[in-house]
Scaffold this motif. Structure first.
Motif, short mmCIF file in Angstrom:
data_model
loop_
_atom_site.label_atom_id
_atom_site.label_comp_id
_atom_site.label_asym_id
_atom_site.label_seq_id
_atom_site.Cartn_x
_atom_site.Cartn_y
_atom_site.Cartn_z
N ASP A 3 -16.43 46.15 -9.19
CA ASP A 3 -17.71 45.44 -8.97
C ASP A 3 -17.30 44.00 -8.78
N TYR A 4 -16.68 43.17 -7.73
CA TYR A 4 -16.09 42.03 -7.95
C TYR A 4 -17.31 40.92 -7.57
N LYS A 5 -17.13 39.43 -7.87
CA LYS A 5 -18.18 38.78 -7.67
C LYS A 5 -18.00 37.97 -6.50
N SER A 6 -16.90 37.88 -5.95
CA SER A 6 -16.76 37.03 -4.73
C SER A 6 -16.79 37.77 -3.45
N ARG A 11 -14.16 42.32 0.09
CA ARG A 11 -13.95 42.74 1.42
C ARG A 11 -12.36 42.82 1.27
N VAL A 12 -11.74 42.36 0.63
CA VAL A 12 -10.11 42.66 0.36
C VAL A 12 -10.01 43.95 -0.24
N LEU A 27 -8.91 34.72 -10.07
CA LEU A 27 -9.03 34.45 -8.53
C LEU A 27 -10.39 34.92 -8.09
N ASP A 28 -10.93 36.04 -8.66
CA ASP A 28 -12.07 36.34 -8.15
C ASP A 28 -13.45 35.28 -8.39
N LYS A 33 -16.98 30.65 -7.07
CA LYS A 33 -17.30 29.09 -7.47
C LYS A 33 -17.14 28.04 -6.34
N ARG A 34 -15.96 28.36 -5.67
CA ARG A 34 -15.70 27.27 -4.46
C ARG A 34 -14.88 27.61 -3.49
#
Length: 417
Positions: A3-6, A11-12, A27-28, A33-34
């Motif tokens: 479960d990724y945050k970004s 999507r990747v 990286l996630d 964050k930005r």
């Protein structure tokens, strides 16, 4: 699935772009964050990119749609060196005029997939010749040479595979990975670039850039690669028996482009829908579960979606209508490839071997002969067996053309002028 945050990493991963990443969790977190800035480099070795580059182009598109800024790096400088990655022999060296002409042809593709401008997430296009052409060789060696060891460079696949196959690797090519690493550092300085992306064959080059950025600029950079893409039968992506599947319409017609995707192997449909279209995952799962004749409907949807992105919806619709008219109704669609021949030449008669070769339905007279002997050659949908047949204006059909067919899937029209 983790479960990724970004949105970007989510999507990747769900669309199967991810192969390797230098520090995926970090990286996630940064991507959540930005807005990040990432680049992919494209050398100018041909007047168009081909379908093998689509993964990279679609990855940049996904990156931008996820709220980040993509950089398209044109290799005006590195093309003069030649990337040895995945190659058994040295690339042909191009002069500046050829590189400039190729670059002009390649640039137009990206405007169809990315939004360019001055906004915070608008794409920009950069040419690495802007800094590579100005390098002072001795100064560059002193500043950056100590950060690369021959021992380490010999372990990278681009070098190791060439040597294992006992193929020469020139010192010019050996420098390529240093220049690519330097590109990343320059983009980090000039454009606050955080991430370099590329195919799995670029992993070693990308790692070099990440490490060079840390050592020389104290920057925390990231690298991400996509899987090496082949068809289910093991063929290289973007290549056919007839040549490359070019993205520029002047190199390959939208109809032939549509046909390439329509003829995908059954086992590739789900993968291609994830990578090359923007259909939802739930819709893709329904389509890839189809079996038998129904999978052909999924292939048409695949071809429509991919052709629309590259050539527009009108071109995709025309290609589909032409294919249905040609293959399903036994007619001849308006978008079939055409060759024009002088009426006077057709009055005199043109041999079938020459005509098929001119139409691109055979690379040589010998190949056309084999096609005829195998029963695969047709004139106006009627099989022919005479290798010495001469075609004239009397062979024009009701539409004023001659329809040539090589097997069931390859057709062309002869148009007298």
């Amino acid at each position: 699935m983790t479960d990724y945050k970004s949105e970007f990493i989510q999507r990747v991963t769900e669309r199967q772009y991810l192969h390797q990443c230098t520090d995926l969790e970090a990286l996630d977190a940064e991507a959540q964050k930005r807005p990040l800035t990432a680049y992919i480099g494209f050398d100018c070795t041909a007047p168009s990119l081909h379908a093998g580059s689509l993964v990279s182009i679609m990855l940049l598109r996904l990156f931008q749609q996820s709220g980040h800024k993509p950089i398209v790096l044109m290799g005006g400088g590195t093309t003069r060196v030649g990337d040895p990655s995945g190659k058994d022999e040295s690339r042909k060296l191009l002069d500046d005029q050829a590189i400039a002409a190729n670059m002009a042809g390649i640039k137009s593709v990206f405007e169809k997939f990315l939004t360019f401008g001055d906004g915070p997430t608008d794409a920009v296009m950069v040419n690495n010749a802007d800094w590579l052409d100005k390098l002072n060789y001795i100064e560059f060696l002193r500043d950056y040479g100590p950060h690369f060891t021959i021992n380490r460079m010999m372990t990278f696949d681009s070098v190791k595979l060439r040597l294992e196959r006992e193929q020469p690797l020139t010192f010019l090519e050996f420098n390529y990975m240093i220049l690519q690493a330097y590109d990343f550092v320059e983009l980090a300085r000039r454009h606050s670039c955080d991430l370099q992306m590329g195919g799995s064959d670029q992993w070693g080059n990308i790692i070099n850039g990440v490490e060079l950025g840390r050592r020389t600029a104290n920057k925390h950079l990231f690298g991400l690669t996509t899987p090496l893409l082949t068809t289910a039968s093991g063929a290289k992506m973007g290549k056919t028996a007839d040549g490359a599947v070019w993205l520029n319409a002047d190199q390959l017609s939208p109809y032939d482009y549509w046909q390439y995707w329509r003829n995908s192997e059954d086992a590739d449909v789900g993968k291609f829908l994830r990578l090359f279209t923007e259909l939802s995952i739930s819709e893709i799962e329904k389509l890839e579960s189809l079996e038998g004749a129904e999978i052909n409907d999924a292939k048409k949807i695949l071809a429509d979606a991919i052709t629309t992105l590259c050539h527009g919806s009108d071109a995709a619709n025309n290609a589909r209508e032409t294919a249905e008219t040609t293959f399903e109704q036994g007619g001849q669609g308006k978008d079939l490839p055409r060759i024009e021949v002088p009426t006077a030449s057709l009055n005199d008669g043109i041999g079938i071997l020459s005509l098929f070769a001119q139409a691109g339905l055979g690379s040589s007279n010998s190949e056309v002969r084999r096609l005829i002997r195998g029963g695969g050659a047709k004139i106006n949908d009627v099989a022919v067996s005479d290798e010495n047949l001469v075609l004239t204006t009397s062979d024009l059909n009701a539409d004023g053309v001659i329809k040539l067919s090589a097997g069931k899937k390859r057709h062309a029209l002869v148009q007298p002028i």
